[in-house]
Design a protein around this motif. Structure first.
Motif, PDB file in Angstrom:
ATOM      1  N   GLY A   1     -42.135 -30.663 -48.547  1.00 21.63           N
ATOM      2  CA  GLY A   1     -41.137 -30.751 -47.494  1.00 21.63           C
ATOM      3  C   GLY A   1     -39.696 -30.788 -47.958  1.00 21.63           C
ATOM      4  O   GLY A   1     -38.803 -31.075 -47.169  1.00 21.63           O
ATOM      5  N   THR A   2     -39.437 -30.469 -49.214  1.00 26.43           N
ATOM      6  CA  THR A   2     -38.065 -30.510 -49.733  1.00 26.43           C
ATOM      7  C   THR A   2     -37.291 -29.219 -49.501  1.00 26.43           C
ATOM      8  O   THR A   2     -36.082 -29.194 -49.665  1.00 26.43           O
ATOM      9  CB  THR A   2     -38.056 -30.778 -51.254  1.00 26.43           C
ATOM     10  OG1 THR A   2     -38.788 -29.743 -51.910  1.00 26.43           O
ATOM     11  CG2 THR A   2     -38.636 -32.143 -51.579  1.00 26.43           C
ATOM     12  N   GLY A   3     -38.000 -28.138 -49.185  1.00 27.22           N
ATOM     13  CA  GLY A   3     -37.340 -26.842 -49.033  1.00 27.22           C
ATOM     14  C   GLY A   3     -37.273 -26.068 -50.337  1.00 27.22           C
ATOM     15  O   GLY A   3     -36.560 -25.071 -50.433  1.00 27.22           O
ATOM     16  N   ALA A   4     -38.024 -26.503 -51.341  1.00 31.29           N
ATOM     17  CA  ALA A   4     -37.971 -25.853 -52.651  1.00 31.29           C
ATOM     18  C   ALA A   4     -38.382 -24.382 -52.589  1.00 31.29           C
ATOM     19  O   ALA A   4     -37.814 -23.554 -53.301  1.00 31.29           O
ATOM     20  CB  ALA A   4     -38.849 -26.597 -53.650  1.00 31.29           C
ATOM     21  N   SER A   5     -39.334 -24.043 -51.747  1.00 34.35           N
ATOM     22  CA  SER A   5     -39.749 -22.634 -51.671  1.00 34.35           C
ATOM     23  C   SER A   5     -38.617 -21.770 -51.124  1.00 34.35           C
ATOM     24  O   SER A   5     -38.464 -20.607 -51.521  1.00 34.35           O
ATOM     25  CB  SER A   5     -41.026 -22.471 -50.845  1.00 34.35           C
ATOM     26  OG  SER A   5     -40.837 -22.966 -49.548  1.00 34.35           O
ATOM     27  N   MET A   6     -37.788 -22.327 -50.246  1.00 33.58           N
ATOM     28  CA  MET A   6     -36.622 -21.597 -49.746  1.00 33.58           C
ATOM     29  C   MET A   6     -35.592 -21.409 -50.867  1.00 33.58           C
ATOM     30  O   MET A   6     -34.998 -20.335 -50.996  1.00 33.58           O
ATOM     31  CB  MET A   6     -36.007 -22.341 -48.563  1.00 33.58           C
ATOM     32  CG  MET A   6     -36.913 -22.359 -47.348  1.00 33.58           C
ATOM     33  SD  MET A   6     -36.422 -23.526 -46.043  1.00 33.58           S
ATOM     34  CE  MET A   6     -34.704 -23.221 -45.843  1.00 33.58           C
TER      35      MET A   6
ATOM     36  N   GLN B   1     -33.920 -13.715 -55.049  1.00 37.36           N
ATOM     37  CA  GLN B   1     -33.094 -12.589 -54.598  1.00 37.36           C
ATOM     38  C   GLN B   1     -31.834 -12.451 -55.448  1.00 37.36           C
ATOM     39  O   GLN B   1     -31.467 -11.351 -55.853  1.00 37.36           O
ATOM     40  CB  GLN B   1     -32.714 -12.762 -53.130  1.00 37.36           C
ATOM     41  CG  GLN B   1     -33.868 -12.571 -52.188  1.00 37.36           C
ATOM     42  CD  GLN B   1     -33.459 -12.777 -50.741  1.00 37.36           C
ATOM     43  OE1 GLN B   1     -32.448 -13.417 -50.435  1.00 37.36           O
ATOM     44  NE2 GLN B   1     -34.262 -12.229 -49.836  1.00 37.36           N
ATOM     45  N   LYS B   2     -31.185 -13.566 -55.729  1.00 37.81           N
ATOM     46  CA  LYS B   2     -29.943 -13.535 -56.494  1.00 37.81           C
ATOM     47  C   LYS B   2     -30.165 -13.053 -57.930  1.00 37.81           C
ATOM     48  O   LYS B   2     -29.356 -12.322 -58.483  1.00 37.81           O
ATOM     49  CB  LYS B   2     -29.276 -14.907 -56.509  1.00 37.81           C
ATOM     50  CG  LYS B   2     -28.708 -15.335 -55.168  1.00 37.81           C
ATOM     51  CD  LYS B   2     -28.138 -16.745 -55.238  1.00 37.81           C
ATOM     52  CE  LYS B   2     -27.608 -17.231 -53.933  1.00 37.81           C
ATOM     53  NZ  LYS B   2     -26.384 -16.614 -53.474  1.00 37.81           N
ATOM     54  N   LEU B   3     -31.271 -13.497 -58.534  1.00 41.26           N
ATOM     55  CA  LEU B   3     -31.560 -13.143 -59.927  1.00 41.26           C
ATOM     56  C   LEU B   3     -32.410 -11.873 -60.054  1.00 41.26           C
ATOM     57  O   LEU B   3     -32.603 -11.372 -61.154  1.00 41.26           O
ATOM     58  CB  LEU B   3     -32.284 -14.302 -60.621  1.00 41.26           C
ATOM     59  CG  LEU B   3     -31.481 -15.577 -60.819  1.00 41.26           C
ATOM     60  CD1 LEU B   3     -32.385 -16.712 -61.295  1.00 41.26           C
ATOM     61  CD2 LEU B   3     -30.339 -15.343 -61.809  1.00 41.26           C
TER      62      LEU B   3
ATOM     63  N   LEU C   1     -43.544 -21.782 -59.090  1.00 45.35           N
ATOM     64  CA  LEU C   1     -43.561 -22.995 -58.276  1.00 45.35           C
ATOM     65  C   LEU C   1     -44.791 -23.828 -58.617  1.00 45.35           C
ATOM     66  O   LEU C   1     -45.924 -23.355 -58.495  1.00 45.35           O
ATOM     67  CB  LEU C   1     -43.600 -22.643 -56.790  1.00 45.35           C
ATOM     68  CG  LEU C   1     -42.309 -22.141 -56.171  1.00 45.35           C
ATOM     69  CD1 LEU C   1     -42.562 -21.634 -54.758  1.00 45.35           C
ATOM     70  CD2 LEU C   1     -41.263 -23.238 -56.151  1.00 45.35           C
ATOM     71  N   GLY C   2     -44.560 -25.050 -59.038  1.00 46.89           N
ATOM     72  CA  GLY C   2     -45.651 -25.998 -59.258  1.00 46.89           C
ATOM     73  C   GLY C   2     -46.634 -25.596 -60.331  1.00 46.89           C
ATOM     74  O   GLY C   2     -46.278 -24.998 -61.339  1.00 46.89           O
TER      75      GLY C   2
ATOM     76  N   ILE D   1     -30.286 -27.856 -48.836  1.00 45.03           N
ATOM     77  CA  ILE D   1     -31.119 -26.752 -49.319  1.00 45.03           C
ATOM     78  C   ILE D   1     -30.270 -25.507 -49.519  1.00 45.03           C
ATOM     79  O   ILE D   1     -30.413 -24.781 -50.517  1.00 45.03           O
ATOM     80  CB  ILE D   1     -32.269 -26.450 -48.321  1.00 45.03           C
ATOM     81  CG1 ILE D   1     -33.224 -27.627 -48.242  1.00 45.03           C
ATOM     82  CG2 ILE D   1     -33.009 -25.171 -48.711  1.00 45.03           C
ATOM     83  CD1 ILE D   1     -34.229 -27.524 -47.102  1.00 45.03           C
ATOM     84  N   GLU D   2     -29.370 -25.266 -48.565  1.00 46.88           N
ATOM     85  CA  GLU D   2     -28.561 -24.043 -48.585  1.00 46.88           C
ATOM     86  C   GLU D   2     -27.618 -23.960 -49.783  1.00 46.88           C
ATOM     87  O   GLU D   2     -27.133 -22.881 -50.118  1.00 46.88           O
ATOM     88  CB  GLU D   2     -27.777 -23.923 -47.274  1.00 46.88           C
ATOM     89  CG  GLU D   2     -26.708 -24.971 -47.057  1.00 46.88           C
ATOM     90  CD  GLU D   2     -27.207 -26.345 -46.592  1.00 46.88           C
ATOM     91  OE1 GLU D   2     -26.365 -27.249 -46.481  1.00 46.88           O
ATOM     92  OE2 GLU D   2     -28.421 -26.536 -46.360  1.00 46.88           O
ATOM     93  N   ASN D   3     -27.350 -25.077 -50.460  1.00 46.11           N
ATOM     94  CA  ASN D   3     -26.424 -25.076 -51.598  1.00 46.11           C
ATOM     95  C   ASN D   3     -27.115 -25.005 -52.956  1.00 46.11           C
ATOM     96  O   ASN D   3     -26.475 -24.690 -53.958  1.00 46.11           O
ATOM     97  CB  ASN D   3     -25.556 -26.339 -51.556  1.00 46.11           C
ATOM     98  CG  ASN D   3     -24.692 -26.382 -50.331  1.00 46.11           C
ATOM     99  OD1 ASN D   3     -24.125 -25.380 -49.917  1.00 46.11           O
ATOM    100  ND2 ASN D   3     -24.600 -27.547 -49.718  1.00 46.11           N
ATOM    101  N   CYS D   4     -28.380 -25.316 -53.019  1.00 45.43           N
ATOM    102  CA  CYS D   4     -29.059 -25.480 -54.310  1.00 45.43           C
ATOM    103  C   CYS D   4     -29.135 -24.203 -55.140  1.00 45.43           C
ATOM    104  O   CYS D   4     -28.922 -24.236 -56.362  1.00 45.43           O
ATOM    105  CB  CYS D   4     -30.444 -26.083 -54.111  1.00 45.43           C
ATOM    106  SG  CYS D   4     -30.348 -27.828 -53.621  1.00 45.43           S
TER     107      CYS D   4
END
Length: 161
Positions: free
Chosen positions: A12-17, A24-26, A63-64, A144-147
């Motif tokens: 529920g942390t938003g890590a997948s987002m 996308q960026k990399l 992930l994980g 989440i949007e800043n990470c």
């Protein structure tokens, strides 16, 4: 440079987002539990650690799956742990899964317990121990949007990308 990012996270942390945006960026793929388990289907000679090591031969985000421990000795790997306040996580799960508060809380606790046990069974270490990661991201504090941008700025500053 071949950059591999492992991302451990609480449910529920938003890590997948974050992983998706970073991907996308990399311009590198993200591999999660479903992908890794699919790779294992029908091949009884390969274990999960071997699949993860093979994926890490190229730039990617994993992930994980205890990837931080499996790849701990590789110098091109950056280990991240994503956390958030419990109440924020419950609210995010309620919204995403359309659950009541109690249902979301129970799902969060069940998932966190399963992840903790899985990590310990496979590594003998405590899941979420700050000593196992290069960076901790708290999505309650950072958003989440800043990470992904925080990570990109860090990677640029230390000339990883």
């Amino acid at each position: 440079m071949n950059l591999v990012i492992t991302m451990s996270r609480r449910f529920g942390t938003g890590a997948s987002m974050i992983a998706g945006e970073l991907s996308q960026k990399l311009e590198i793929p993200v591999y999660d539990r479903a992908y890794i388990e699919h790779e294992l289907e029908g091949d009884s000679y390969v274990d999960e650690a071997e699949v993860i090591r093979n994926l890490a031969a190229n730039s990617c985000i994993i992930l994980g799956r205890c990837a931080s421990e499996i790849l701990k000795d590789q110098t091109n790997v950056f280990h991240i742990y994503v956390c958030a306040d419990k109440e924020d996580r419950i609210q995010r799960i309620m919204k995403k899964e359309k659950l009541s508060y109690e249902e979301a809380k129970a799902l969060l606790e069940k998932n966190d317990k399963a992840r903790s046990e899985y990590y310990y069974q496979n590594t003998g270490k405590v899941w979420g121990d700050v000593n196992n990661y290069h960076m901790i991201l708290d999505t309650s504090r950072l958003g989440i949007e800043n990470c992904a941008d925080i990570l990109m700025k860090y990677f640029e500053r230390v000339e990883i990308i």
